[in-house]
Design an enzyme around this catalytic site. Structure first.
Site, PDB file in Angstrom:
ATOM      1  N   HIS A  34      -9.736   5.937  -8.372  1.00  0.00           N
ATOM      2  CA  HIS A  34      -8.582   6.030  -7.471  1.00  0.00           C
ATOM      3  C   HIS A  34      -8.866   5.432  -6.097  1.00  0.00           C
ATOM      4  O   HIS A  34      -7.946   4.952  -5.430  1.00  0.00           O
ATOM      5  CB  HIS A  34      -8.147   7.491  -7.339  1.00  0.00           C
ATOM      6  CG  HIS A  34      -7.535   8.047  -8.584  1.00  0.00           C
ATOM      7  ND1 HIS A  34      -6.252   7.760  -8.980  1.00  0.00           N
ATOM      8  CD2 HIS A  34      -8.056   8.866  -9.547  1.00  0.00           C
ATOM      9  CE1 HIS A  34      -5.983   8.387 -10.117  1.00  0.00           C
ATOM     10  NE2 HIS A  34      -7.055   9.061 -10.482  1.00  0.00           N
ATOM     11  N   ASP A  60       6.383  -3.826  -8.330  1.00  0.00           N
ATOM     12  CA  ASP A  60       5.453  -2.911  -8.989  1.00  0.00           C
ATOM     13  C   ASP A  60       4.152  -3.657  -9.296  1.00  0.00           C
ATOM     14  O   ASP A  60       4.178  -4.812  -9.742  1.00  0.00           O
ATOM     15  CB  ASP A  60       6.065  -2.373 -10.289  1.00  0.00           C
ATOM     16  CG  ASP A  60       5.184  -1.322 -10.945  1.00  0.00           C
ATOM     17  OD1 ASP A  60       5.344  -0.134 -10.620  1.00  0.00           O
ATOM     18  OD2 ASP A  60       4.331  -1.709 -11.771  1.00  0.00           O
ATOM     19  N   GLU A 111       2.762   3.073  -7.094  1.00  0.00           N
ATOM     20  CA  GLU A 111       2.429   1.654  -6.964  1.00  0.00           C
ATOM     21  C   GLU A 111       3.671   0.791  -6.791  1.00  0.00           C
ATOM     22  O   GLU A 111       3.620  -0.434  -6.942  1.00  0.00           O
ATOM     23  CB  GLU A 111       1.638   1.183  -8.184  1.00  0.00           C
ATOM     24  CG  GLU A 111       2.406   1.118  -9.476  1.00  0.00           C
ATOM     25  CD  GLU A 111       2.421   2.423 -10.249  1.00  0.00           C
ATOM     26  OE1 GLU A 111       2.639   2.382 -11.467  1.00  0.00           O
ATOM     27  OE2 GLU A 111       2.211   3.486  -9.626  1.00  0.00           O
TER      28      GLU A 111
END
Length: 410
Positions: A281, A268, A309
């Site tokens: 973004h 992550d 993610e």
């Protein structure tokens, strides 16, 4: 990260070599009446292949592939179309018109298909389907608008008994160039196969051979296009569009095939939500591309995008200790790679003109990872993945930027 499959390129090269061999040499098989009779019974397959390709491409909304398939369909039916159009041509006073056109068609087809690829999907948010259709019929338009076009295309490039259609050969490689220009993953594989198909189609014309070599080239081109259409569908189904890694669907199928000796890692990106809120973004997507690229360099096809993610790495025939060592090296690679953020700012010069300058800001990225492997109580891969996810949360809770092994293993 997405690369063309070398095995497929090798297969296309073998097909191209076979067409060149049939076109360049007077092989004994070409004079065998039994072989020719059997082969001609299979020639109806070629138009059928292009029809199937167009239909399947339409079902997966690949309009450019639909138009390409239709262009090849017209070429595969050239003999039949000559017979149909001959009567109309006789009335126009030029009985050679259909024949001249279809002799030129294999060399005009690369131009037509290349135009289809050159036209982007949209211009100013408007669809360009009309331009693509005009590109598909551009050989007809060129032939009708330019008088004696065959002399411009052929006679100046004749060498001995072969035709050297440099314009057609040059246009035939444009799909690859256009695919690289737009960096469109879906068409990288297709564009390579399309280039091979266009050159295969042109070979009999270059060697002034008609009949069996010509029909063979059309049949092989149809086989190549149908095969690569399956590859495009497969990539759309199993490749993540943003990162180029295998997606969650591919991971689920991989987990279903795993044996007992393996390890899984959940990865992550740290503070990704804050990064998105701060820089937007688009920059967040660039971060995901960067992280996925480093994971791919370290683990190749064993790296998957899990969602958002999060990523997953599958270590086949590996224990948790070895997997943790490899994962920690990848974590360190990501930490050492500074991410560049470019903010555009406008500043006035003395001339009152505005110039665009880019401020580059370096941002440090880190990831956390959890590792787990099958145990007596968790043999199922989905349970192992949950344990890896628990280890990932432990890595987050203990400071991030680290690799944690599932604590139940000692």
């Amino acid at each position: 990260m997405h690369k063309v499959n070398i095995k497929h390129v090798s297969a296309y090269s073998v097909i191209l070599a076979a067409v060149v061999l049939f076109s360049a040499l007077d092989l004994p098989v070409l004079g065998n009446e039994d072989f020719i009779r059997i082969f001609k019974k299979t020639t109806f397959i070629a138009p059928l292949l292009f029809v199937v390709s167009a239909y399947l491409a339409f079902k997966i909304s690949e309009i450019r592939i639909v138009l390409v398939s239709i262009s090849f369909l017209v070429l595969s039916l050239s003999r039949q179309l000559i017979q149909v159009l001959s009567g109309a041509a006789m009335q126009l006073g030029d009985p050679g018109l259909p024949g001249d056109f279809f002799v030129m068609l294999p060399f005009l087809l690369p131009f037509s298909v290349s135009l289809i690829f050159l036209v982007p999907e949209k211009i100013a948010r408007k669809s360009t389907i009309i331009f693509k259709i005009l590109s598909a019929v551009s050989p007809v338009l060129l032939f009708m608008l330019l008088n004696h076009f065959e002399y411009m295309f052929f006679d100046k490039f004749r060498y001995g008994d072969c035709l050297l259609p440099w314009p057609g050969l040059a246009a035939s490689v444009l799909p690859v160039a256009v695919s690289g220009l737009y960096k469109d993953r879906r068409f990288k594989t297709f564009s390579v196969a399309l280039t091979y198909s266009l050159i295969i189609i042109m070979m009999p014309g270059i060697f002034l051979r008609s009949g069996l070599p010509e029909e063979l080239s059309v049949l092989f081109a149809g086989m190549v296009l149908l095969h690569v259409l399956y590859r495009v569908y497969w990539e759309n189904s199993y490749i993540d569009e943003l990162t180029g890694l295998y997606n969650r669907r591919a991971l689920d199928e991989k987990l279903g095939r795993l044996k007992t000796r393996y390890a899984l890692s959940m990865v992550d990106v740290d503070h990704f939500k804050n990064f998105n809120d701060t820089y937007g973004h688009d920059e967040g997507d660039n971060v995901l591309r960067l992280v996925s690229g480093i994971l791919f360099l370290n683990f190749g096809k064993a790296a998957y995008r899990y969602g958002g993610e999060e990523f997953c790495v599958v270590f086949v025939r590996s224990n948790v200790e070895t997997a943790a060592e490899k994962m920690d090296r990848a974590r360190a690679d990501i930490e050492e790679h500074m991410f560049s953020i470019r903010n555009k700012t406008n500043k006035r010069k003395k001339s009152a003109r505005k110039s665009t300058r880019k401020r580059v800001r370096k941002v440090k990225l880190t990831v956390s990872a959890g590792i787990a492997a099958p145990e007596k109580s968790t043999r199922d891969a989905s349970d192992v993945l949950k344990n890896a996810d628990k280890a990932l949360y432990k890595a987050k809770e203990t400071g991030r930027n680290r690799v944690v092994i599932n604590k139940s293993r000692k």
